[in-house]
Write an enzyme that holds these catalytic residues in place. Structure first.
Site, PDB file in Angstrom:
ATOM      1  N   GLY A 183       0.791  -1.229   0.000  1.00 51.67           N
ATOM      2  CA  GLY A 183       0.000   0.000   0.000  1.00 51.67           C
ATOM      3  C   GLY A 183       0.821   1.276   0.000  1.00 51.67           C
ATOM      4  N   ARG A 225       7.679 -14.571  -3.427  1.00 48.53           N
ATOM      5  CA  ARG A 225       8.054 -15.067  -2.098  1.00 48.53           C
ATOM      6  C   ARG A 225       6.877 -15.829  -1.515  1.00 48.53           C
ATOM      7  NH1 ARG A 225       4.697 -11.676   0.558  1.00 48.53           N
ATOM      8  NH2 ARG A 225       4.522  -9.536  -0.198  1.00 48.53           N
TER       9      ARG A 225
END
Length: 450
Positions: free
Chosen positions: A165, A292
């Site tokens: 964000g 990841r």
């Protein structure tokens, strides 16, 4: 076969990786800052090495110290979990130069998919649907406003190297574009050292749907179903679940096939996540790839029975995937709530401090991933997430009921947490009916200033 793995992280994900290694008979090395000397991951690992003072840039982000610790401990590989150095291509290159296996994709792929502009170009070339947006990087508000005026408002300005964000602003009109663009760009420079931006059409009231993929060194790629991550506050996920209440079996297959196509287009290897926005008409658009393991990987593990961290390690050791797409089955429904040390009554201000009383729930279909223990002091210098509560049941309704029961039993005293706020979300009629989007928090709790 790895004999020893160094975990370049802290908190619950470090504990999670240690446990996966234990089950595989692999020794572990923990690294820790002075603030984490008594942390659970340092106590559980076979070895523990201090890598610096509390600030992350002097410890968990200090590549040279982590590499030195790995060499000193004679570890074969490094698992970086999520956050910190987990998607840092420079660190991956350093590992390679020191003959240390990085458990994850190579630096080239991380660079390609970590740069959102390049990731978009890669997906467009592969025929993967993307949100309409700029095809080239944008560096000035003057450049960006011409594009925004052309495609129409609202648009979303994003940092090309961003995440979580940061460096992201929704722009509702021509008049506010310059201010919002400049604010996002400054945030990107401060947070990521990069002033490269891009602009997309803002899809209103979408769901955030991500697909977990696994890819080995031999070209085998599978997807393990979706996670609905639509419950977010300021673009930070709070609740994740699988499967999504909005996705039919036909749409699941269609999106899953596209996720596999996207991973292959990137030349991907190891565990990763393809993220989409899903609109109300059933159209979906690629937004990014996370190179990841995700915080919310647990719900996928729960409905598939596959240990994703162990699969990461096996792939890094050169093993082929032990299952085909047809052999992956999704059973029941799983929900995860992120528990943060923060005070919702004070605008979610961080709430570090000593745990004076702790009761961790259990029972059938209940999993708690945490590094908390009685007497532990939650540091003020790291991320506020202190636990993940995961439940599993045969239906979504039963999983919601189970989660409410578990949260009601979860006691953490000495600090403030968002447990009651999570409970409030679960009790809301729209959440229970599955009528949710990424705007659910802001629209439902706007009277509380959230």
């Amino acid at each position: 076969m790895f004999k020893k793995i160094l975990i370049a992280n802290r908190g619950e994900i470090a504990v999670r990786i240690i446990r996966a290694c234990r089950e595989m008979g692999i020794a572990t090395v923990a690294v820790y800052s002075t603030a984490d000397k008594e942390a659970l991951h340092t106590l559980l690992a076979d070895e523990a090495i201090c890598i610096g003072p509390a600030p992350a840039k002097e410890s968990y982000l200090n590549m040279e110290r982590i590499i030195s610790a790995c060499i000193a401990a004679k570890a074969d590989a490094i698992h970086a979990g999520f956050g910190f150095l987990s998607e840092n291509s420079k660190f991956v290159d350093m590992c390679a130069k020191c003959n240390i296996t990085f458990i994850g994709p190579n630096a080239e792929v991380i660079n390609k998919m970590g740069n959102k502009s390049e990731a978009r170009s890669t997906m467009i070339a592969a025929g993967v649907p993307v949100v309409p947006g700029t095809k080239k990087p944008v560096y000035t508000a003057k450049e960006g406003i011409r594009f925004a005026d052309e495609i129409g408002y609202p648009v979303i300005v994003k940092a090309s190297s961003g995440g979580g964000g940061k460096g992201m602003r929704i722009v509702e009109s021509h008049e506010e574009f310059e201010h919002q663009f400049n604010t996002a760009q400054i945030e990107s420079v401060n947070g990521f050292g990069d002033n490269t931006m891009y602009i997309e059409k803002y899809i209103q009231n979408p769901r955030h749907i991500e697909f977990q993929i696994l890819a080995d060194k031999y070209g085998n790629v599978v997807q393990l179903g979706e996670r609905d991550c639509s419950i977010q506050r300021h673009h930070q996920k709070l609740i994740e679940e699988s499967p999504s209440a909005a996705i039919s079996s036909e749409l699941r297959k269609k999106m899953g096939d596209v996720a596999v196509k996207a991973a292959k287009a990137a030349g991907y290897e190891n565990a990763g996540t393809i993220e989409f926005l899903l609109d109300k008409s059933g159209d979906f658009y690629f937004i990014e790839m996370n190179t990841r393991i995700q915080v919310e990987h647990t719900v996928t593990e729960t409905i598939t029975g596959i240990d994703l961290v162990q699969e990461q390690i096996k792939i890094a050791m050169g093993e082929k995937l032990g299952f085909t797409q047809e052999e992956i089955a999704l059973e029941g429904h799983s929900i995860e709530c992120r528990i943060n040390a923060e005070d919702p009554k004070k605008n979610f201000a961080p709430s570090p401090g000593k745990i004076t009383n702790l009761h961790i729930p259990g029972g059938k279909g209940v999993r708690i991933d945490t590094a908390l223990f009685h007497g532990y002091t939650v540091p003020a210098v790291y991320d506020s997430m202190i636990a993940k509560v995961i439940v599993h049941d045969v239906t979504r309704e039963k999983a919601i009921n189970k989660m409410r029961s578990v949260l009601g039993e979860f006691i953490v005293e000495g600090i403030h947490t968002n447990i009651d706020f999570q409970y409030e979300i679960l009790n809301h009629a729209d959440f229970q009916s599955g009528n949710i989007s990424t705007d659910f928090i802001s629209q439902t709790f706007q009277d509380n200033g959230i």
